[in-house]
Design an enzyme around this catalytic site. Structure first.
Site, mmCIF file in Angstrom:
data_model
loop_
_atom_site.group_PDB
_atom_site.id
_atom_site.type_symbol
_atom_site.label_atom_id
_atom_site.label_comp_id
_atom_site.label_asym_id
_atom_site.label_seq_id
_atom_site.Cartn_x
_atom_site.Cartn_y
_atom_site.Cartn_z
ATOM 1 N N ASP A 58 1.060 -1.654 -0.302
ATOM 2 C CA ASP A 58 0.162 -0.321 0.529
ATOM 3 C C ASP A 58 0.569 0.919 0.240
ATOM 4 O O ASP A 58 1.961 0.799 0.061
ATOM 5 C CB ASP A 58 -0.828 0.153 0.962
ATOM 6 C CG ASP A 58 -2.016 1.111 0.529
ATOM 7 O OD1 ASP A 58 -1.876 1.352 0.507
ATOM 8 O OD2 ASP A 58 -3.267 1.090 1.764
HETATM 9 C C1 BGC Z 1 -4.837 3.581 -0.156
HETATM 10 C C2 BGC Z 1 -5.108 2.470 -0.845
HETATM 11 C C3 BGC Z 1 -4.716 2.818 -2.543
HETATM 12 C C4 BGC Z 1 -3.469 4.186 -2.479
HETATM 13 C C5 BGC Z 1 -3.002 4.819 -3.489
HETATM 14 C C6 BGC Z 1 -3.375 4.704 0.020
HETATM 15 O O1 BGC Z 1 -3.857 5.206 0.964
HETATM 16 O O2 BGC Z 1 -4.546 2.755 1.715
HETATM 17 O O3 BGC Z 1 -6.618 2.005 -0.618
HETATM 18 O O4 BGC Z 1 -5.034 2.003 -3.161
HETATM 19 O O5 BGC Z 1 -3.479 4.508 -1.256
HETATM 20 O O6 BGC Z 1 -3.902 6.143 -3.384
#
Ligand code: BGC
Length: 804
Positions: free
Chosen positions: A318
């Site tokens: 993530d």
């Molecule tokens: C989120 C993800 C997301 C990623 C990119 C993170 O903060 O938890 O779900 O895909 O950001 O935006």
């Protein structure tokens, strides 16, 4: 005087210099630690064509020969091996981390503004940049680009929770196809979704991005979505693996959970998805599980995911997730997103000093190359930047109607035509399409309930509308909706409104019917709270009381529409309105979809993917969930140490969360504890009724076959969701009273029409996770197969014997 001026300018100069120095060192720190700002690179134009026996190939590395990796007649594995063998160690390390947030910011000649991440290109070998974009309810790219007149809007499909409320895997697959097509035509290679974390507690701020409190429903719907998107040659990233069930301190939180709950509840949905759809990618979660960060946990990312489940895709982190980059690669977290300079340096250092072997680097590089080879970019697909948004809007509208859940209906719905309808509550006019944060979409428009009703020929009550307009003019600030990061810091909470007795009198006298909309909004970075969110605010309570009383005294009806992303309290007020429609946050066509259902153009067939409890504290997880709704602290995120805190300094539900309830999540708990609920899991009304008959359960080899006849016994055509639960009779261990094992949604059955459906349950699915033996264990003996239309409305059941 002059001297004074000189001193003043000297001090000013000093201060400016200091500010510049602080700014520069701050930028240096941020750049070297968090970002990498590499430019995307368009390899396409430099690649020459090779013509061999009438076939045309791309000579990606320009050596004048057709290499195996350039030959799309060869198998993917062969191409990957060839490509890997041509890469230097430096190049292999380079592709393990993305290019930072450059694409999102529009840096680089092929950047897709808003696309949050990339897989970096390898220009020497003609390997293109791969683009990754959020998310579960539709693409999240920037709708406007510098110097261009045109727009790049995306379809806001309904939220994931509405998708699972359809219990219709075919329809979800169709939505996946539409999302995949949209991604393909906007040049996006991987969609960062679906989100499949379990609704452990109703207040998780991201529940709207997730499907259900039940892992089987999650798994079936998630797999349908992945298969739909990937059928267009676009990858998915099933997230957040695993046990990311709260937003509060999500980057540090340590989930203390039993192996049994992990296997039966939190891993199960992912397992089903991996087995049914082999997604291209899985996104590891930020949190720790039992003491270590998930992106660094080999037992989860390699032993379970790859060795047990045979997962063949890659795992990405993530965003900025994980702590120690070399440990992440070694554990099986192949791709570091969005990629930072700090990680890059750490990987090179570890490769140099041997703490990360080339063998380990190759394993991850291979998985990344496999995705690249499969991508549209590698096929040089020319995307048109013009997906058919009109067709997708229609799919969104249809899908939304099918996931709305009719909670109550006392001879009120469907509506008759051309009535004068009084719309009450702010969200009737300012409908919410979806949640915030990375689960948001930049759509061109959102159809409000007001517009939906007007489109269908209803008359909107002028008085109620005028009160809304006046309220809006006087409270402009409250109506501001932020996007992206801003929405995390300044979340939009739908404003509230009240009506005086006099106003209500006028409204009732001039209308035929009242519709109150209750709105909620939440998103990434924060959890919801009980007061004024799970519970209705005082203003909302009194609005429901007063409106219902005023209308009902005049012999007129009131409908409540719930435009929400997560569960709210309903028990205290549900007796008041004549009908309640749970519309969820239903995407950009929301208002039209609600009216399709209210009018009876579509007979509601949505069923709850979670329980609506009477009280929050009825949830077993409530004893261990952050209830104060703190939102993300970016300073802490950037600077706080990831080192283990001393035990006595750890704060419950922030630094760690004890999943003391074990497997007793959602209905598994309510049924076991025999608790009354407001609306049970699987519940939902229809404008017609269904009879169940002729249950036949047989054991065939290793599969339980369940046959049942469903008859539409009412007067309107409609669809039914047949739910199959199992229960171990006289179990020797502690087990849930019932567990969903499979389900099917019927076709649209005409009045009096019957259908016999057949469902299968592999016998192995009756197993429980044995903590003692660390494996799935199948208890012998009698199991009850229960078939019903909700977890608390079992129509027929039959026992079977499992010997072995
Ligand atoms: C989120 C993800 C997301 C990623 C990119 C993170 O903060 O938890 O779900 O895909 O950001 O935006």
């Amino acid at each position: 005087m002059k001297k004074r001026l000189r001193i003043f300018f000297k001090i000013l100069g000093g201060v400016i210099l200091l500010i510049v120095l602080i700014g520069l060192s701050g930028w240096w720190y941020i750049n070297s630690t968090f970002l990498s700002f590499e430019k995307d690179y368009d390899v396409k134009n430099e690649i020459k064509q090779l013509n061999i026996n009438g076939y045309s190939f791309l000579d990606r590395n320009g050596n004048g020969r057709l290499d195996i990796y350039e030959d799309d007649r060869k198998s993917i594995d062969e191409r990957v091996e060839d490509l890997l063998s041509q890469m230097t160690l430096e190049e292999k390390i380079h592709i393990l981390k993305g290019s930072g947030m450059s694409s999102s910011l529009g840096i680089g000649n092929t950047a897709i503004p808003g696309a949050v991440g990339t897989i970096v290109p390898t220009p020497r070998l003609g390997i293109p940049t791969i683009y990754l974009s959020d998310g579960p309810a539709g693409l999240r790219i920037k709708p406007k680009r510098k110097g261009e007149d045109r727009t790049y809007y995306c379809t806001a499909f309904p939220i994931a929770t509405l998708l699972s409320s359809t219990w219709n895997t075919d329809l979800v697959n169709k939505v996946g196809v539409a999302m995949g097509t949209e991604a393909k035509e906007y040049g996006i290679d991987v969609i960062l979704g679906p989100g499949v974390n379990i609704h452990r507690h109703p207040l998780c701020g991201r529940n709207f991005e997730y499907y259900s409190e039940d892992p089987v429903l999650t798994g079936f719907i998630g797999a349908a979505m992945v298969n739909g998107i990937e059928s267009k040659g676009i990858g998915t990233s099933v997230k957040h693996f695993v046990a990311n069930n709260q937003e509060t301190d999500r980057n540090f939180n340590d989930v203390i959970v039993s192996d049994r709950a992990m296997r039966e509840i939190y891993l199960k949905g992912f397992e089903i998805i991996v087995k049914k759809s082999q997604p291209w990618t899985i996104m590891s979660s930020y949190n720790k599980v039992n003491g270590s960060y998930v992106p660094e946990k080999k037992d989860l990312l390699t032993d379970i995911l790859r060795e047990e489940w045979k997962y063949e895709g890659l795992v990405m982190s993530d965003w900025f997730g994980g702590y120690n980059a070399p440990h992440m690669i070694a554990a099986g977290n192949d791709l570091l997103e969005p990629g930072t300079n700090k990680q890059w340096k750490a990987l090179r250092k570890a490769a140099k000093n041997g703490t990360l072997s080339e063998k380990e680097i190759n394993i991850s590089a291979r998985r990344i190359l496999k995705l690249i080879i499969q991508s549209q970019k590698m096929k040089n697909y020319v995307y048109n930047n013009n997906p058919n948004l009109t067709v997708h809007a229609k799919i969104s509208r249809q899908l939304a109607t099918e996931g709305m859940v009719l909670l109550k209906n006392t001879q009120t719905l469907p509506l008759s035509d051309s009535q004068n309808i009084a719309l009450l509550g702010i969200t009737s006019y300012d409908f919410i399409a979806g949640g915030t944060g990375s689960g948001d979409v930049n759509e061109a428009y959102t159809v409000s309930l007001e517009e939906g009703l007007r489109n269908a020929g209803y008359i909107i009550n002028e008085k109620a509308k005028q009160i809304f307009e006046e309220h809006k003019a006087n409270h402009k600030e409250e109506f501001k909706k932020n996007k992206g990061l801003k929405s995390v810091i300044f979340p939009y909470l739908p404003p509230k409104i009240t009506y005086t007795e006099k106003e209500l009198k006028e409204i009732v006298a001039s209308s035929d019917l009242g519709i109150i909309t209750i709105g909620r909004n939440s998103g990434e970075g924060g959890d919801r709270v009980e007061k004024d969110d799970f519970l209705l605010s005082d203003k909302e309570q009194s609005m429901i009381n007063n409106v219902c009383e005023a209308f009902q005294t005049a012999g007129k009806k009131v409908i409540v529409v719930l435009n929400i992303g997560g569960v709210i309290e309903t028990a205290s007020w549900k007796s008041k309105p004549d009908a309640i429609l749970l519309a969820w946050q239903s995407g950009q066509e929301g208002g039209n979809s609600v009216v399709d259902v209210l009018k009876g153009k579509v007979n509601p067939s949505g069923r709850l993917p979670m329980t609506f409890p009477i009280n929050l504290k009825d949830h077993a997880s409530n004893a261990n969930f952050p209830l104060d709704g703190e939102s993300i602290d970016f300073i802490k995120l950037a600077f706080a140490s990831r080192e283990e805190k001393p035990e006595d300094k750890k704060i419950k539900n922030k630094d760690y969360t004890n999943y003391e309830e074990g497997i007793y999540v959602g209905y598994r708990h309510f049924d076991k504890a025999k608790l009354e609920v407001s609306y049970p899991f699987g519940y939902g009304l229809s404008y017609t009724t269904f009879d169940y008959s002729d249950l036949n359960v047989i054991l065939q080899n290793d599969t339980i076959k369940v046959m049942i006849t469903v008859t539409n016994s009412g007067s309107q055509a409609g669809k039914e969701v047949v739910q199959v639960y199992t229960s171990k009779v006289d179990s020797k261990i502690d087990r849930p009273v019932k567990e969903l094992k499979t389900f099917i949604k019927t076709k649209n059955l005409q009045s009096d029409e019957s259908i016999t459906v057949m469902l299968s349950i592999p016998v192995s699915e009756l197993s429980y996770w044995s903590e003692n033996d660390s494996k799935w264990e199948l208890e012998k003996g009698t199991y009850q197969i229960q078939v019903g239309s909700s977890s608390r409305d079992i129509k027929l059941s039959e026992n079977i014997e499992i010997v072995q």
